[in-house]
Scaffold this active site. Structure first.
Site, PDB file in Angstrom:
ATOM      1  N   SER A   1       0.769  -1.143   0.235  1.00 38.80           N
ATOM      2  CA  SER A   1      -0.102  -0.034  -0.075  1.00 38.80           C
ATOM      3  C   SER A   1       0.815   1.326   0.022  1.00 38.80           C
ATOM      4  O   SER A   1       1.638   1.429  -0.978  1.00 38.80           O
ATOM      5  CB  SER A   1      -1.043  -0.020   1.161  1.00 38.80           C
ATOM      6  OG  SER A   1      -1.878   0.751   1.038  1.00 38.80           O
TER       7      SER A   1
ATOM      8  N   LYS B   1     -19.364  18.208   3.003  1.00 35.35           N
ATOM      9  CA  LYS B   1     -18.505  18.538   3.963  1.00 35.35           C
ATOM     10  C   LYS B   1     -18.536  17.231   4.826  1.00 35.35           C
ATOM     11  O   LYS B   1     -17.252  16.772   5.514  1.00 35.35           O
ATOM     12  CB  LYS B   1     -19.060  19.612   4.847  1.00 35.35           C
ATOM     13  CG  LYS B   1     -18.185  20.073   5.981  1.00 35.35           C
ATOM     14  CD  LYS B   1     -16.863  20.251   5.215  1.00 35.35           C
ATOM     15  CE  LYS B   1     -15.941  20.933   6.609  1.00 35.35           C
ATOM     16  NZ  LYS B   1     -14.474  21.008   6.029  1.00 35.35           N
TER      17      LYS B   1
END
Length: 329
Positions: free
Chosen positions: A164, A216
């Site tokens: 990763s 948001k």
């Protein structure tokens, strides 16, 4: 006998009181030092000399007494006349955690190497990381890119795992070597979080979130998640994954992106077939092969712990030993 026991009891009590006083002093000192910036220091170690000395020690033990003295004399003479190697390798260790806070020290080490190295020198990064936060490992990869921008050859060595975010950093290298069973890959993005909304609702607890901006907040731990929020969250992950894939293609153009960017991981031997690594080799073997004709220097930025913290740790150890002693008695 009773008199001796009284003396022993007095000594133990006095020791405990002394340790408590020292602990208080350490706490006060630690608190004071936290008000000041704690500087670290850069450590440089000649690894090529260490590696040669280790081999020489073993060789000397296999010789007779007379031969050993002669060999030691020659070694001292050679060390005295030793010239700085034209070819230099700077070694940096990076062992990354989930939050990638180790990148702060990496930045300092990269700064030091760029300041001391010359074009054509090699930087060997011994990397170990299962990945973590995107922004942290993205910055780590950018720090390694600075070495290439300085016209230094960048080699990454992986003995255990570069997955990763760890592989995001490794991919930047001119060359990636890895031990046979090292874990490589995991080119994907994952995010997960629990949701306690139903539990809160069951106990008649309301959780309010007020935002300005449609997205948001997408998914939340305590509020009720919506399908729209889930879709947006998924889109955000896909966008990061797309950037990750572009990053891999930029540095490893020969890879089959559809094959490697699935989030899977492989051992290094399989990763070699998929062009994710360039050579099967341990980091020690790589360094040993170069110690005779290269100057190899290990660079490490070391953060000093506050004096109070060091004293406090020692006092705690002493108190623990005393407590264990009294318990056994």
């Amino acid at each position: 006998m009773e008199f001796i026991l009284e003396i022993a009891d007095f000594v133990v009590k006095a020791a405990i009181i002394l340790m408590v006083v020292m602990l208080i002093v350490a706490i006060i000192s630690n608190a004071a030092q936290r008000q000041r910036r704690q500087d670290g220091e850069l450590q440089v170690r000649n690894l090529s000399r260490d590696l040669r000395d280790s081999a020489q020690t073993i060789s000397l033990e296999t010789l007779g007494k007379k031969q050993r003295k002669q060999a030691q004399k020659q070694a001292r003479k050679a060390e005295k006349n030793e010239q700085a190697a034209e070819q230099r390798v700077f070694v940096i260790d990076f062992k990354g955690s989930l939050d990638a806070h180790e990148v702060d020290n990496l930045q300092r080490e990269v700064n030091a190497v760029i300041g001391a190295a010359k074009a054509g020198d090699t930087v060997f990064v011994r990397l170990e990381s299962p990945g973590g936060v995107v922004h942290g490992y993205g910055l780590g990869a950018a720090q390694l890119q600075r070495l290439r921008d300085a016209e230094l050859e960048l080699v990454i060595g992986v003995d255990k795992v570069a997955a990763s975010g760890g592989y995001m950093m490794a991919a930047v290298a001119d060359k990636v070597i890895a031990a046979p069973f090292a874990i490589i890959g995991s080119i994907g993005v994952v995010a997960q979080l629990p949701n306690f909304h139903r539990w809160l609702k069951k106990h008649d607890v309301d959780f309010e979130t007020v935002t300005a901006g449609d997205y948001k907040r997408t998914l939340t731990v305590f509020g009720e998640n919506t399908d729209a929020g889930r879709r947006k969250f998924k889109e955000d992950l896909e966008q990061i994954h797309a950037q990750f894939k572009n990053h891999i293609v930029q540095y490893r153009p020969k890879v089959d992106l559809d094959q490697v960017a699935t989030g899977e991981y492989w051992t290094a031997e399989k990763a070699l077939e998929m062009d994710l690594v360039d050579e099967i080799c341990t980091t020690d073997s790589w360094l040993l092969a170069r110690c005779k004709d290269h100057g190899i220097y290990h660079i490490r930025y070391y953060e000093k712990r506050p004096l109070g913290e060091r004293i406090g740790k020692n006092v705690t150890a002493v108190l623990t030993s005393i407590r264990e002693f009294l318990t056994k008695s």
